[in-house]
Write a protein that holds these residues in place. Structure first.
Motif, PDB file in Angstrom:
ATOM      1  N   LEU A  82     -12.473  83.666  31.205  1.00 42.94           N
ATOM      2  CA  LEU A  82     -13.741  83.664  31.927  1.00 42.94           C
ATOM      3  C   LEU A  82     -14.486  82.353  31.711  1.00 42.94           C
ATOM      4  O   LEU A  82     -15.004  81.755  32.654  1.00 42.94           O
ATOM      5  CB  LEU A  82     -14.595  84.848  31.474  1.00 42.94           C
ATOM      6  N   LEU A  83     -14.517  81.856  30.488  1.00 45.89           N
ATOM      7  CA  LEU A  83     -15.154  80.566  30.210  1.00 45.89           C
ATOM      8  C   LEU A  83     -14.390  79.411  30.845  1.00 45.89           C
ATOM      9  O   LEU A  83     -14.995  78.460  31.337  1.00 45.89           O
ATOM     10  CB  LEU A  83     -15.284  80.351  28.708  1.00 45.89           C
ATOM     11  N   ALA A  84     -13.062  79.503  30.843  1.00 47.23           N
ATOM     12  CA  ALA A  84     -12.249  78.436  31.436  1.00 47.23           C
ATOM     13  C   ALA A  84     -12.510  78.308  32.927  1.00 47.23           C
ATOM     14  O   ALA A  84     -12.428  77.217  33.493  1.00 47.23           O
ATOM     15  CB  ALA A  84     -10.768  78.702  31.181  1.00 47.23           C
ATOM     16  N   VAL A  85     -12.852  79.401  33.583  1.00 47.86           N
ATOM     17  CA  VAL A  85     -13.160  79.375  35.007  1.00 47.86           C
ATOM     18  C   VAL A  85     -14.637  79.064  35.232  1.00 47.86           C
ATOM     19  O   VAL A  85     -14.996  78.317  36.139  1.00 47.86           O
ATOM     20  CB  VAL A  85     -12.782  80.725  35.659  1.00 47.86           C
ATOM     21  N   ALA A  86     -15.517  79.619  34.412  1.00 48.90           N
ATOM     22  CA  ALA A  86     -16.957  79.495  34.633  1.00 48.90           C
ATOM     23  C   ALA A  86     -17.475  78.080  34.391  1.00 48.90           C
ATOM     24  O   ALA A  86     -18.334  77.602  35.132  1.00 48.90           O
ATOM     25  CB  ALA A  86     -17.705  80.483  33.746  1.00 48.90           C
ATOM     26  N   ILE A  87     -16.988  77.402  33.370  1.00 53.58           N
ATOM     27  CA  ILE A  87     -17.516  76.075  33.034  1.00 53.58           C
ATOM     28  C   ILE A  87     -17.283  75.075  34.170  1.00 53.58           C
ATOM     29  O   ILE A  87     -18.232  74.424  34.608  1.00 53.58           O
ATOM     30  CB  ILE A  87     -16.946  75.588  31.683  1.00 53.58           C
ATOM     31  N   PRO A  88     -16.075  74.945  34.711  1.00 55.87           N
ATOM     32  CA  PRO A  88     -15.925  74.020  35.847  1.00 55.87           C
ATOM     33  C   PRO A  88     -16.710  74.466  37.077  1.00 55.87           C
ATOM     34  O   PRO A  88     -17.259  73.636  37.806  1.00 55.87           O
ATOM     35  CB  PRO A  88     -14.420  74.029  36.136  1.00 55.87           C
ATOM     36  N   PHE A  89     -16.804  75.765  37.312  1.00 51.71           N
ATOM     37  CA  PHE A  89     -17.557  76.270  38.465  1.00 51.71           C
ATOM     38  C   PHE A  89     -19.033  75.909  38.339  1.00 51.71           C
ATOM     39  O   PHE A  89     -19.654  75.452  39.310  1.00 51.71           O
ATOM     40  CB  PHE A  89     -17.394  77.784  38.592  1.00 51.71           C
ATOM     41  N   VAL A  90     -19.605  76.084  37.173  1.00 51.46           N
ATOM     42  CA  VAL A  90     -21.014  75.751  36.960  1.00 51.46           C
ATOM     43  C   VAL A  90     -21.230  74.253  37.120  1.00 51.46           C
ATOM     44  O   VAL A  90     -22.220  73.816  37.714  1.00 51.46           O
ATOM     45  CB  VAL A  90     -21.489  76.256  35.575  1.00 51.46           C
ATOM     46  N   TRP A  91     -20.309  73.440  36.631  1.00 52.87           N
ATOM     47  CA  TRP A  91     -20.437  71.986  36.771  1.00 52.87           C
ATOM     48  C   TRP A  91     -20.416  71.581  38.244  1.00 52.87           C
ATOM     49  O   TRP A  91     -21.251  70.796  38.696  1.00 52.87           O
ATOM     50  CB  TRP A  91     -19.318  71.276  36.014  1.00 52.87           C
ATOM     51  N   VAL A  92     -19.454  72.116  39.003  1.00 52.15           N
ATOM     52  CA  VAL A  92     -19.346  71.774  40.427  1.00 52.15           C
ATOM     53  C   VAL A  92     -20.580  72.261  41.180  1.00 52.15           C
ATOM     54  O   VAL A  92     -21.127  71.539  42.018  1.00 52.15           O
ATOM     55  CB  VAL A  92     -18.052  72.367  41.029  1.00 52.15           C
ATOM     56  N   ALA A  93     -21.034  73.476  40.895  1.00 54.45           N
ATOM     57  CA  ALA A  93     -22.219  74.017  41.566  1.00 54.45           C
ATOM     58  C   ALA A  93     -23.450  73.170  41.254  1.00 54.45           C
ATOM     59  O   ALA A  93     -24.250  72.870  42.144  1.00 54.45           O
ATOM     60  CB  ALA A  93     -22.442  75.464  41.160  1.00 54.45           C
ATOM     61  N   GLY A  94     -23.624  72.763  40.009  1.00 56.86           N
ATOM     62  CA  GLY A  94     -24.746  71.915  39.635  1.00 56.86           C
ATOM     63  C   GLY A  94     -24.685  70.555  40.295  1.00 56.86           C
ATOM     64  O   GLY A  94     -25.698  70.020  40.757  1.00 56.86           O
ATOM     65  N   HIS A  95     -23.496  69.983  40.346  1.00 57.66           N
ATOM     66  CA  HIS A  95     -23.309  68.680  40.988  1.00 57.66           C
ATOM     67  C   HIS A  95     -23.635  68.774  42.481  1.00 57.66           C
ATOM     68  O   HIS A  95     -24.319  67.897  43.032  1.00 57.66           O
ATOM     69  CB  HIS A  95     -21.876  68.203  40.762  1.00 57.66           C
ATOM     70  N   ALA A  96     -23.145  69.807  43.135  1.00 56.89           N
ATOM     71  CA  ALA A  96     -23.412  69.993  44.564  1.00 56.89           C
ATOM     72  C   ALA A  96     -24.900  70.229  44.808  1.00 56.89           C
ATOM     73  O   ALA A  96     -25.479  69.680  45.754  1.00 56.89           O
ATOM     74  CB  ALA A  96     -22.592  71.159  45.108  1.00 56.89           C
ATOM     75  N   LEU A  97     -25.528  71.031  43.954  1.00 55.35           N
ATOM     76  CA  LEU A  97     -26.954  71.308  44.111  1.00 55.35           C
ATOM     77  C   LEU A  97     -27.787  70.040  43.944  1.00 55.35           C
ATOM     78  O   LEU A  97     -28.734  69.810  44.701  1.00 55.35           O
ATOM     79  CB  LEU A  97     -27.392  72.375  43.108  1.00 55.35           C
ATOM     80  N   SER A  98     -27.417  69.199  42.988  1.00 51.33           N
ATOM     81  CA  SER A  98     -28.172  67.942  42.804  1.00 51.33           C
ATOM     82  C   SER A  98     -28.031  67.037  44.019  1.00 51.33           C
ATOM     83  O   SER A  98     -28.993  66.371  44.409  1.00 51.33           O
ATOM     84  CB  SER A  98     -27.714  67.229  41.535  1.00 51.33           C
ATOM     85  N   ARG A  99     -26.864  66.997  44.637  1.00 51.71           N
ATOM     86  CA  ARG A  99     -26.683  66.185  45.841  1.00 51.71           C
ATOM     87  C   ARG A  99     -27.477  66.751  47.021  1.00 51.71           C
ATOM     88  O   ARG A  99     -28.019  66.004  47.818  1.00 51.71           O
ATOM     89  CB  ARG A  99     -25.207  66.072  46.200  1.00 51.71           C
ATOM     90  N   ILE A 100     -27.523  68.073  47.121  1.00 49.90           N
ATOM     91  CA  ILE A 100     -28.298  68.699  48.194  1.00 49.90           C
ATOM     92  C   ILE A 100     -29.774  68.389  48.023  1.00 49.90           C
ATOM     93  O   ILE A 100     -30.463  68.020  48.980  1.00 49.90           O
ATOM     94  CB  ILE A 100     -28.047  70.220  48.236  1.00 49.90           C
ATOM     95  N   ILE A 101     -30.284  68.504  46.813  1.00 49.77           N
ATOM     96  CA  ILE A 101     -31.689  68.201  46.550  1.00 49.77           C
ATOM     97  C   ILE A 101     -31.993  66.740  46.848  1.00 49.77           C
ATOM     98  O   ILE A 101     -33.016  66.406  47.453  1.00 49.77           O
ATOM     99  CB  ILE A 101     -32.066  68.601  45.107  1.00 49.77           C
ATOM    100  N   ARG A 102     -31.105  65.864  46.418  1.00 53.92           N
ATOM    101  CA  ARG A 102     -31.285  64.427  46.674  1.00 53.92           C
ATOM    102  C   ARG A 102     -31.302  64.150  48.172  1.00 53.92           C
ATOM    103  O   ARG A 102     -32.095  63.340  48.648  1.00 53.92           O
ATOM    104  CB  ARG A 102     -30.161  63.642  45.993  1.00 53.92           C
ATOM    105  N   ALA A 103     -30.438  64.820  48.943  1.00 54.45           N
ATOM    106  CA  ALA A 103     -30.402  64.610  50.391  1.00 54.45           C
ATOM    107  C   ALA A 103     -31.659  65.156  51.064  1.00 54.45           C
ATOM    108  O   ALA A 103     -32.148  64.578  52.046  1.00 54.45           O
ATOM    109  CB  ALA A 103     -29.157  65.272  50.982  1.00 54.45           C
ATOM    110  N   LEU A 104     -32.190  66.261  50.562  1.00 59.11           N
ATOM    111  CA  LEU A 104     -33.400  66.845  51.146  1.00 59.11           C
ATOM    112  C   LEU A 104     -34.658  66.013  50.859  1.00 59.11           C
ATOM    113  O   LEU A 104     -35.606  66.060  51.632  1.00 59.11           O
ATOM    114  CB  LEU A 104     -33.592  68.271  50.660  1.00 59.11           C
ATOM    115  N   LYS A 105     -34.643  65.269  49.762  1.00 61.63           N
ATOM    116  CA  LYS A 105     -35.791  64.436  49.417  1.00 61.63           C
ATOM    117  C   LYS A 105     -35.920  63.239  50.350  1.00 61.63           C
ATOM    118  O   LYS A 105     -36.998  62.673  50.473  1.00 61.63           O
ATOM    119  CB  LYS A 105     -35.688  63.950  47.974  1.00 61.63           C
ATOM    120  N   LYS A 106     -34.833  62.830  50.973  1.00 67.42           N
ATOM    121  CA  LYS A 106     -34.858  61.634  51.834  1.00 67.42           C
ATOM    122  C   LYS A 106     -35.550  61.896  53.115  1.00 67.42           C
ATOM    123  O   LYS A 106     -35.814  62.721  53.753  1.00 67.42           O
ATOM    124  CB  LYS A 106     -33.447  61.136  52.109  1.00 67.42           C
TER     125      LYS A 106
END
Length: 106
Positions: A82-106
């Motif tokens: 569960l941790l082996a799957v969750a850690i990369p998923f959380v990283w990818v989700a966080g990375h995608a969310l930061s890019r979405i927020i950055r794009a919305l700020k423009k």
């Protein structure tokens, strides 16, 4: 000459929960049914000179087990998987969310 696709198809039927962990087991009146995520990939081909080749692989990751005690059935996850799957998923989700927020700020 054997058909490489048919041969690879026969091999892929052996990849799965049963080949990795076996059948369900009864231990002291408790039935354990293993659960795993499996995937495989195969490829094959030939060249004009008549040579053929192929290859592939598969992977099975334990997810947990269904445990039956009397009339109740519960799922008990494998925490390491569960941790082996969750850690990369959380990283990818966080990375995608930061890019979405950055794009919305423009």
């Amino acid at each position: 000459m054997p058909n490489i696709a048919l041969e690879l198809g026969k091999v892929s039927t052996n990849i799965g929960v049963q080949s990795a962990y076996g059948e369900q087991q009864d231990v002291d009146g408790v039935r354990l049914i293993p659960v795993a995520a499996t995937w495989s990939g195969f490829g094959g081909g030939s060249d004009p000179s008549g040579g053929e080749g192929g290859g592939g692989g598969g992977m099975t990751m334990p997810v947990g087990a269904y445990v039956r005690r009397g009339d109740t059935i519960t799922f008990e996850p494998n925490l390491v998987s569960l941790l082996a799957v969750a850690i990369p998923f959380v990283w990818v989700a966080g990375h995608a969310l930061s890019r979405i927020i950055r794009a919305l700020k423009k």
